[in-house]
Write a protein that holds these residues in place. Structure first.
Motif, short mmCIF file in Angstrom:
data_model
loop_
_atom_site.label_atom_id
_atom_site.label_comp_id
_atom_site.label_asym_id
_atom_site.label_seq_id
_atom_site.Cartn_x
_atom_site.Cartn_y
_atom_site.Cartn_z
N GLU A 23 17.57 64.17 -32.89
CA GLU A 23 18.35 65.35 -33.26
C GLU A 23 19.44 64.96 -34.24
OE1 GLU A 23 19.71 67.42 -29.80
OE2 GLU A 23 17.70 67.63 -29.00
N PRO A 24 19.86 65.85 -35.13
CA PRO A 24 19.34 67.19 -35.37
C PRO A 24 17.97 67.13 -36.07
CG PRO A 24 21.07 66.71 -36.95
CD PRO A 24 21.01 65.54 -36.02
N TYR A 25 17.07 68.00 -35.64
CA TYR A 25 15.70 67.97 -36.10
C TYR A 25 15.54 68.25 -37.59
CZ TYR A 25 14.52 67.87 -31.15
OH TYR A 25 14.43 67.54 -29.82
N ASP A 26 16.48 69.00 -38.19
CA ASP A 26 16.32 69.31 -39.60
C ASP A 26 16.51 68.08 -40.49
OD1 ASP A 26 19.06 69.27 -39.02
OD2 ASP A 26 19.55 70.86 -40.45
N LEU A 27 16.97 66.95 -39.95
CA LEU A 27 17.07 65.72 -40.73
C LEU A 27 15.73 64.97 -40.80
CD1 LEU A 27 20.55 64.31 -39.70
CD2 LEU A 27 19.95 65.75 -41.66
N MET A 28 14.73 65.43 -40.06
CA MET A 28 13.37 64.88 -40.09
C MET A 28 13.34 63.36 -39.91
SD MET A 28 11.83 67.31 -43.12
CE MET A 28 13.11 66.79 -44.26
N THR A 29 14.14 62.90 -38.94
CA THR A 29 14.24 61.47 -38.65
C THR A 29 13.60 61.18 -37.29
OG1 THR A 29 16.27 61.26 -39.93
CG2 THR A 29 15.86 59.57 -38.27
N TRP A 30 12.85 60.09 -37.24
CA TRP A 30 12.19 59.66 -36.01
C TRP A 30 12.65 58.25 -35.67
CZ3 TRP A 30 7.23 61.95 -34.02
CH2 TRP A 30 7.07 63.27 -34.46
N GLU A 31 12.58 57.94 -34.38
CA GLU A 31 12.95 56.60 -33.93
C GLU A 31 11.72 55.86 -33.40
OE1 GLU A 31 16.18 54.30 -31.09
OE2 GLU A 31 16.06 56.48 -31.00
N LEU A 32 11.66 54.58 -33.73
CA LEU A 32 10.54 53.71 -33.34
C LEU A 32 11.02 52.64 -32.37
CD1 LEU A 32 7.59 52.58 -33.94
CD2 LEU A 32 8.71 51.17 -35.69
N GLY A 33 10.22 52.37 -31.35
CA GLY A 33 10.47 51.25 -30.44
C GLY A 33 9.14 50.78 -29.86
N TYR A 34 9.10 49.58 -29.34
CA TYR A 34 7.83 49.05 -28.83
C TYR A 34 8.08 48.02 -27.74
CZ TYR A 34 9.34 46.51 -32.97
OH TYR A 34 10.11 45.90 -33.92
N ARG A 35 7.11 47.93 -26.84
CA ARG A 35 7.06 46.91 -25.80
C ARG A 35 5.63 46.37 -25.77
NH1 ARG A 35 10.19 49.60 -20.62
NH2 ARG A 35 12.27 49.02 -21.31
N LEU A 36 5.51 45.07 -25.65
CA LEU A 36 4.18 44.46 -25.65
C LEU A 36 4.09 43.44 -24.52
CD1 LEU A 36 1.68 44.72 -27.57
CD2 LEU A 36 2.44 42.59 -28.62
N ASN A 37 2.95 43.43 -23.86
CA ASN A 37 2.67 42.44 -22.83
C ASN A 37 2.92 41.05 -23.43
OD1 ASN A 37 1.30 40.55 -21.16
ND2 ASN A 37 -0.07 42.15 -20.41
N PRO A 38 3.78 40.22 -22.81
CA PRO A 38 4.08 38.90 -23.38
C PRO A 38 2.85 38.04 -23.65
CG PRO A 38 5.66 39.40 -21.66
CD PRO A 38 4.61 40.50 -21.63
N HIS A 39 1.78 38.24 -22.87
CA HIS A 39 0.55 37.48 -23.08
C HIS A 39 -0.09 37.77 -24.45
CE1 HIS A 39 -3.10 35.33 -21.99
NE2 HIS A 39 -3.82 36.38 -22.34
N TYR A 40 0.24 38.93 -25.03
CA TYR A 40 -0.36 39.34 -26.30
C TYR A 40 0.64 39.33 -27.46
CZ TYR A 40 -4.24 40.80 -23.36
OH TYR A 40 -5.29 40.80 -22.47
N GLN A 41 1.79 38.76 -27.24
CA GLN A 41 2.79 38.70 -28.31
C GLN A 41 2.46 37.59 -29.29
OE1 GLN A 41 6.66 38.49 -26.43
NE2 GLN A 41 6.48 40.54 -25.57
N ARG A 42 3.03 37.70 -30.48
CA ARG A 42 2.88 36.74 -31.58
C ARG A 42 1.45 36.65 -32.11
NH1 ARG A 42 7.11 35.49 -28.74
NH2 ARG A 42 8.98 34.62 -29.68
N LEU A 43 0.71 37.74 -31.94
CA LEU A 43 -0.65 37.82 -32.47
C LEU A 43 -0.79 38.96 -33.48
CD1 LEU A 43 -2.55 37.26 -29.09
CD2 LEU A 43 -2.26 35.61 -30.96
N GLY A 44 0.33 39.60 -33.84
CA GLY A 44 0.33 40.66 -34.83
C GLY A 44 0.02 42.04 -34.30
N TYR A 45 -0.11 42.19 -32.98
CA TYR A 45 -0.46 43.49 -32.43
C TYR A 45 0.68 44.50 -32.53
CZ TYR A 45 -4.51 41.09 -30.40
OH TYR A 45 -5.66 40.37 -30.21
N ALA A 46 1.90 44.06 -32.30
CA ALA A 46 3.04 44.99 -32.43
C ALA A 46 3.16 45.49 -33.86
CB ALA A 46 4.34 44.30 -31.99
N SER A 47 3.02 44.60 -34.82
CA SER A 47 3.09 44.99 -36.23
C SER A 47 1.96 45.94 -36.59
CB SER A 47 3.00 43.75 -37.14
OG SER A 47 4.05 42.87 -36.89
N GLU A 48 0.76 45.62 -36.15
CA GLU A 48 -0.40 46.45 -36.49
C GLU A 48 -0.27 47.84 -35.90
OE1 GLU A 48 -5.26 46.35 -35.80
OE2 GLU A 48 -4.11 44.48 -35.72
N GLY A 49 0.12 47.92 -34.62
CA GLY A 49 0.25 49.22 -33.98
C GLY A 49 1.38 50.05 -34.54
#
Length: 196
Positions: free
Chosen positions: A94-120
């Motif tokens: 908010e405010p929605y008329d600024l057309m801004t979105w927020e990004l965040g991510y969590r990844l299983n540590p077993h699958y980190q550092r393989l480029g999956y977070a970046s790809e997704g």
């Protein structure tokens, strides 16, 4: 930006919340994702720089049901294993008329550092800019979370600032806040189009 083959989108359907990349399916959560989500939501390491604490199987199932009923959370499914290995938060601010979105991510540590977070994250941001009329995407991370801010920079996000002791997720033994700093990152729709 997003020119590397792993950042390409094979196809997507924004309204039905499904995006295919070479290795992943970014999709809405389903109640049956509980066991997969428990594998990472039960790991204290993923809460090192974020709010929350490790959960048990019942709590993981409850969280998955909440995420399944929300348009703000997306599951990261690894195609080769048909398994959810993490999640992406992508929501309009908010405010929605600024057309801004927020990004965040969590990844299983077993699958980190393989480029999956970046790809997704790259696929979701690119699809969002194309389909949802987004002007700007922002992201926040702890300066000590090097892996997270490196993902953002890999995707072409620009570091716009450092907020000093602006937030806390934990308290010390006296009940006092343990304040932390925050990097602020952003990217604009026009920057995606220039680099696509």
């Amino acid at each position: 930006m997003l020119k590397h083959p792993q950042f390409s989108i094979d196809r997507y359907d924004w309204e039905n919340r499904i995006i295919h990349t070479p290795r992943l399916v970014i999709r809405a959560f389903r109640p049956e994702d509980g066991d997969d989500a428990f594998a990472y939501l039960s790991n204290p390491e993923i809460y090192r720089y974020e709010p929350g604490e490790a959960v048990d199987t019942l709590q993981a199932q409850e969280l998955v049901c909440q995420m399944a009923s929300s348009t703000e959370f997306w599951a990261i499914e690894l195609k080769s294993e048909h398994k959810v290995i993490g999640q992406i938060y992508f929501a309009q601010t908010e405010p929605y008329d600024l057309m801004t979105w927020e990004l965040g991510y969590r990844l299983n540590p077993h699958y980190q550092r393989l480029g999956y977070a970046s790809e997704g994250a790259a696929a979701l941001v690119r699809a969002g800019f194309s389909a949802a009329g987004i002007h700007r995407v922002i992201a926040h991370c702890n300066p000590d979370n090097t892996a997270s801010w490196k993902v953002l920079e890999k995707l072409g996000f620009r570091r716009e600032g450092l907020l000093i002791k602006n937030i806390f997720f934990r308290r010390n033994e006296l009940g006092e806040p343990i304040w932390t700093d925050t990097y602020v990152y952003a990217i604009l729709a026009e920057e995606i189009h220039l680099r696509s």
